[in-house]
Design a protein around this motif. Sequence first.
Motif, PDB file in Angstrom:
ATOM      1  N   ALA A  49      -5.105 -16.277  -1.660  1.00 16.22           N
ATOM      2  CA  ALA A  49      -3.779 -15.885  -2.511  1.00 16.22           C
ATOM      3  C   ALA A  49      -3.963 -14.799  -3.478  1.00 16.22           C
ATOM      4  CB  ALA A  49      -3.110 -17.477  -2.835  1.00 16.22           C
ATOM      5  N   LEU A  50      -4.970 -15.072  -4.060  1.00 15.05           N
ATOM      6  CA  LEU A  50      -5.307 -14.050  -5.272  1.00 15.05           C
ATOM      7  C   LEU A  50      -5.429 -12.705  -4.688  1.00 15.05           C
ATOM      8  CD1 LEU A  50      -6.058 -13.645  -8.233  1.00 15.05           C
ATOM      9  CD2 LEU A  50      -8.306 -13.935  -7.639  1.00 15.05           C
ATOM     10  N   ILE A  51      -6.034 -12.421  -3.637  1.00 16.21           N
ATOM     11  CA  ILE A  51      -6.311 -11.208  -2.992  1.00 16.21           C
ATOM     12  C   ILE A  51      -4.747 -10.552  -2.618  1.00 16.21           C
ATOM     13  CG2 ILE A  51      -7.050  -9.933  -0.940  1.00 16.21           C
ATOM     14  CD1 ILE A  51      -9.364 -11.591  -1.010  1.00 16.21           C
ATOM     15  N   GLY A  52      -4.238 -11.478  -1.920  1.00 14.31           N
ATOM     16  CA  GLY A  52      -2.675 -11.005  -1.670  1.00 14.31           C
ATOM     17  C   GLY A  52      -1.913 -10.682  -2.773  1.00 14.31           C
ATOM     18  N   THR A  53      -1.963 -11.589  -4.066  1.00 16.91           N
ATOM     19  CA  THR A  53      -1.157 -11.219  -5.045  1.00 16.91           C
ATOM     20  C   THR A  53      -1.572  -9.791  -5.980  1.00 16.91           C
ATOM     21  OG1 THR A  53      -1.183 -13.479  -5.338  1.00 16.91           O
ATOM     22  CG2 THR A  53      -0.791 -12.214  -7.442  1.00 16.91           C
ATOM     23  N   VAL A  76      -3.355  -3.221   3.903  1.00 17.98           N
ATOM     24  CA  VAL A  76      -4.082  -2.352   3.298  1.00 17.98           C
ATOM     25  C   VAL A  76      -4.087  -2.721   1.867  1.00 17.98           C
ATOM     26  CG1 VAL A  76      -3.043  -0.165   2.064  1.00 17.98           C
ATOM     27  CG2 VAL A  76      -2.927  -0.156   4.418  1.00 17.98           C
ATOM     28  N   SER A  77      -3.300  -3.370   1.346  1.00 16.29           N
ATOM     29  CA  SER A  77      -3.357  -3.778  -0.289  1.00 16.29           C
ATOM     30  C   SER A  77      -4.655  -4.809  -0.285  1.00 16.29           C
ATOM     31  CB  SER A  77      -2.121  -4.552  -0.797  1.00 16.29           C
ATOM     32  OG  SER A  77      -1.007  -3.854  -0.539  1.00 16.29           O
ATOM     33  N   GLY A  78      -4.642  -5.898   0.835  1.00 14.85           N
ATOM     34  CA  GLY A  78      -5.544  -6.573   0.831  1.00 14.85           C
ATOM     35  C   GLY A  78      -7.045  -6.343   1.037  1.00 14.85           C
ATOM     36  N   VAL A  79      -7.128  -5.331   1.928  1.00 17.41           N
ATOM     37  CA  VAL A  79      -8.604  -4.673   2.209  1.00 17.41           C
ATOM     38  C   VAL A  79      -8.901  -3.941   1.149  1.00 17.41           C
ATOM     39  CG1 VAL A  79      -9.745  -3.018   3.668  1.00 17.41           C
ATOM     40  CG2 VAL A  79      -8.057  -4.773   4.960  1.00 17.41           C
ATOM     41  N   PHE A  80      -8.028  -3.170   0.435  1.00 10.62           N
ATOM     42  CA  PHE A  80      -8.614  -2.477  -0.489  1.00 10.62           C
ATOM     43  C   PHE A  80      -9.322  -3.182  -1.692  1.00 10.62           C
ATOM     44  CE2 PHE A  80      -8.836   1.070  -3.707  1.00 10.62           C
ATOM     45  CZ  PHE A  80      -9.209   2.203  -3.150  1.00 10.62           C
ATOM     46  N   VAL A  81      -8.299  -4.312  -2.096  1.00  7.16           N
ATOM     47  CA  VAL A  81      -8.982  -5.079  -2.953  1.00  7.16           C
ATOM     48  C   VAL A  81     -10.207  -5.751  -2.667  1.00  7.16           C
ATOM     49  CG1 VAL A  81      -8.552  -7.349  -4.187  1.00  7.16           C
ATOM     50  CG2 VAL A  81      -6.652  -5.529  -4.130  1.00  7.16           C
ATOM     51  N   VAL A 138      -5.420   3.510  -6.904  1.00  5.86           N
ATOM     52  CA  VAL A 138      -6.012   3.541  -8.273  1.00  5.86           C
ATOM     53  C   VAL A 138      -5.896   2.143  -8.658  1.00  5.86           C
ATOM     54  CG1 VAL A 138      -6.336   4.493 -10.279  1.00  5.86           C
ATOM     55  CG2 VAL A 138      -5.833   5.808  -8.655  1.00  5.86           C
ATOM     56  N   LEU A 139      -4.588   1.600  -8.653  1.00  6.15           N
ATOM     57  CA  LEU A 139      -4.418   0.240  -9.309  1.00  6.15           C
ATOM     58  C   LEU A 139      -4.782  -0.843  -8.578  1.00  6.15           C
ATOM     59  CD1 LEU A 139      -0.508   0.936 -10.535  1.00  6.15           C
ATOM     60  CD2 LEU A 139      -2.684   1.050 -11.867  1.00  6.15           C
ATOM     61  N   MET A 140      -4.969  -0.621  -7.041  1.00 10.81           N
ATOM     62  CA  MET A 140      -5.698  -1.736  -6.248  1.00 10.81           C
ATOM     63  C   MET A 140      -7.266  -1.643  -6.665  1.00 10.81           C
ATOM     64  SD  MET A 140      -3.463  -1.802  -2.811  1.00 10.81           S
ATOM     65  CE  MET A 140      -3.686   0.247  -2.412  1.00 10.81           C
ATOM     66  N   ALA A 141      -7.747  -0.431  -6.758  1.00 10.06           N
ATOM     67  CA  ALA A 141      -9.193  -0.509  -6.956  1.00 10.06           C
ATOM     68  C   ALA A 141      -9.454  -1.226  -8.375  1.00 10.06           C
ATOM     69  CB  ALA A 141      -9.580   1.098  -6.942  1.00 10.06           C
ATOM     70  N   ILE A 187      -5.945  20.279  -3.024  1.00 13.89           N
ATOM     71  CA  ILE A 187      -5.122  18.889  -2.878  1.00 13.89           C
ATOM     72  C   ILE A 187      -5.570  18.225  -1.645  1.00 13.89           C
ATOM     73  CG2 ILE A 187      -2.876  18.044  -2.876  1.00 13.89           C
ATOM     74  CD1 ILE A 187      -3.696  19.234  -5.462  1.00 13.89           C
ATOM     75  N   ALA A 188      -6.588  17.359  -1.549  1.00 11.60           N
ATOM     76  CA  ALA A 188      -7.172  16.636  -0.641  1.00 11.60           C
ATOM     77  C   ALA A 188      -7.564  15.049  -1.078  1.00 11.60           C
ATOM     78  CB  ALA A 188      -8.224  17.298  -0.022  1.00 11.60           C
ATOM     79  N   PRO A 189      -6.635  14.265  -1.616  1.00 12.44           N
ATOM     80  CA  PRO A 189      -6.846  13.192  -1.943  1.00 12.44           C
ATOM     81  C   PRO A 189      -7.204  12.166  -0.736  1.00 12.44           C
ATOM     82  CG  PRO A 189      -4.421  13.235  -2.128  1.00 12.44           C
ATOM     83  CD  PRO A 189      -4.904  14.625  -1.749  1.00 12.44           C
ATOM     84  N   ARG A 190      -8.209  11.507  -0.958  1.00 11.44           N
ATOM     85  CA  ARG A 190      -8.813  10.632   0.257  1.00 11.44           C
ATOM     86  C   ARG A 190      -8.070   9.222  -0.029  1.00 11.44           C
ATOM     87  NH1 ARG A 190     -11.217  15.288  -0.006  1.00 11.44           N
ATOM     88  NH2 ARG A 190     -12.745  15.797   1.371  1.00 11.44           N
ATOM     89  N   GLY A 191      -7.883   8.458   1.201  1.00  8.60           N
ATOM     90  CA  GLY A 191      -7.051   7.124   0.751  1.00  8.60           C
ATOM     91  C   GLY A 191      -7.627   5.971   1.436  1.00  8.60           C
ATOM     92  N   ILE A 192      -6.911   5.062   1.856  1.00 11.05           N
ATOM     93  CA  ILE A 192      -7.537   3.584   2.156  1.00 11.05           C
ATOM     94  C   ILE A 192      -8.341   3.789   3.266  1.00 11.05           C
ATOM     95  CG2 ILE A 192      -5.093   3.070   3.371  1.00 11.05           C
ATOM     96  CD1 ILE A 192      -7.723   0.657   1.630  1.00 11.05           C
ATOM     97  N   VAL A 193      -8.064   4.685   4.279  1.00 13.04           N
ATOM     98  CA  VAL A 193      -8.778   4.570   5.550  1.00 13.04           C
ATOM     99  C   VAL A 193     -10.269   4.959   5.191  1.00 13.04           C
ATOM    100  CG1 VAL A 193      -8.892   5.937   7.510  1.00 13.04           C
ATOM    101  CG2 VAL A 193      -6.899   5.076   7.214  1.00 13.04           C
ATOM    102  N   ALA A 194     -10.306   5.815   4.552  1.00 13.39           N
ATOM    103  CA  ALA A 194     -11.956   6.407   3.911  1.00 13.39           C
ATOM    104  C   ALA A 194     -12.587   5.257   3.447  1.00 13.39           C
ATOM    105  CB  ALA A 194     -11.793   7.432   2.871  1.00 13.39           C
ATOM    106  N   VAL A 195     -12.073   4.291   2.686  1.00 10.53           N
ATOM    107  CA  VAL A 195     -12.649   3.202   2.042  1.00 10.53           C
ATOM    108  C   VAL A 195     -12.900   2.055   2.962  1.00 10.53           C
ATOM    109  CG1 VAL A 195     -12.570   1.478   0.048  1.00 10.53           C
ATOM    110  CG2 VAL A 195     -11.889   3.925  -0.134  1.00 10.53           C
TER     111      VAL A 195
END
Length: 652
Positions: free
Chosen positions: A18-22, A304-309, A40-43, A365-373
């Motif tokens: 529940a904490l990860i989802g929140t 995406v949100s959960g995996v990154f956290v 950035v905020l998820m990290a 301009i080449a920001p990496r995203g969730i897939v890279a992590v």
Amino acid sequence: MAVDIAHHAVSALPLKIALIGTLGIGAQWLAWRLQRPAIVLMAISGLIFGPLLGYLLGFNLPGPIEHLFEQLRLDPVNDFGELYRPMIGLAVAIILFEGGMNLRFRDLSDTRHAVGRMVFVAAPIAWVLGTLAAHYIVGLAWDISVMVGGLFIVTGPTVIMPLLRQAHLKTRPANVLKWEGIVNDPLGALFAVGGYEFIRFSLTEASMFFVFGKLAFAAIFGTLVGIVSGIGMAWAFRRGHIPEYLKAPIVLAWVLLIYVIANRLADETGLLAVTALGMTMANTKFAAMVEMRRFKENIAIILVSGVFVILTATLTPAILREFVTNWRVLAFVLTMMILVRPIAVMVSTLFSGLTWKESILISFIAPRGIVAVAVAGLFAAELNALGRADGTLFVPLAFALVFATVLFAGFLISPIAKMLGLAAGGGQGVMIVGANPWSLGLAKAIKDMGINVTVADTNWRRLRGARLEGHQTFYGEVLSENADYSLDHSAFNVLIAATPNDAYNSLVCVEFAPELGRHRVFQVPAQENDEEDGDTIAFTSRGRTLTSRGRSFDALTRDWWGGWRFRSTNLSEAYTLEDLYNDRGNDVDLILTKRQDGTIDFIQPGQESRAEGMTVLSFSPPPKEKQEKGAIRGEGAKKSGGLAGPSKPLPS
């Protein structure tokens, strides 16, 4: 004792989930409110509830605080145990399927050549140079360096889209950046899969011919499984073998099943299969794309949100210390940003039709995203299971590159675009949501004033008039995630919601207000002056009222069929606003004004005086002399027994 510890771990697991989802969804919401990249905020959330709490638990804390920190601390590897690796694998599979679903080849028509260069020329160059950087700077073995170089060619579309909306780039560089991210996102993951397969096969001490043969077989097999399964799913949808309410759940189950089956039939081909599955379904015609978008917008965002956290929380203080103190990590990141990316882009875009300014902007301009992590986290665990401890550097390298590129692009994309002259003039243009006779007449009038217009509607037939007039059109739901990818946000800085549904108009305005500014979102009201009506939608939950009279959609439509039309008039000391009222009547509606510098301002009720000395667009009845002639013709028709005119005037 061991039983008590295990029981405690199991009982704490629901709280951790529940904490990860929140944390993940909370970071997404906060990013929306602040208009900042969510990654950035998820990290930061994962770092606080993972390594930071773990670090604080090393001190002698008071009992209640220590117990609270222990309950809230995320330690995914220990919390999930043997489920950790397959859980991340399934989540990455769904994320890559979502990436494949974004790749519709027909949307590449305008920038096909440049995007093709970025994918087939820039990506391999970046792969080779990234491999060299990982080996010679970080000191990784050649095989793992190949994986690192392949994965880090990605530019995450979930990060690119907010940046493009923020910067208001011109159409061509914006489209190249957008579609490069969409195409390279799954492609980089597949390069990493290929590198991992090479490492795994090479451990069997087989010949190189056998290793590359198995690798080619795995790639072909996974792709074929995905294509065949995608065609089968689309066929089932078209034939009506799946009811509407089950389509989204079945797609989710189908993706997981294909991933597992492909991995069983040929090890580690599941990621290839689900990516090919997504691409096949995105390019196959069937009438369930709404369900697919709903699937992407709900399930994929949660994952995406959960995996990154989770992946951020797996970082230990020791890894973070190396992340900060190891000069090799910093040198690798800087090399990727200021050497590898610019060289790959500049070489690949030679003679591609892009200007040198556009190439420079794209190269930085080449920001990496969730897939890279996510993929880095997955393969770090897989490499560790194969006994390759040096694979643990995969995760800190990914996080370092993601943080650096996201922050760099977020702060500098607008200044660089303005310096190079690639900002789209502040996004000067208008988007009209809702295609109907009145709104299409408004679109034509605005375009005739030299202002770009985009007309959006969910009905293809209603957009026919806009297409015939040569307007830019968007066929689809502007509130869907698909609009983030397919709608050119740089083409407009004002939005007009002009549908018969007042609640929908308000929802559209509220959605676009953070991006455009509330002073630039307008809607046609449901009734006259409804901002002051206590029974209608609250003022804070709707757009600003369009037109100086604030008339309703029904009233405007009735007047349109009654012969009213849009007219552009230059007001001056010789011909004032009062003269306009005398010629057209006091009921004339003022829509907008245009200054000499080309900027536009829409007029609200009570702001009519702002039109003095400007070019003003009005919605008004025919001039009085025409009305009088029409009345005379009407009387003559009555006397002769004929009709006064057509029941519906032809649009102008």
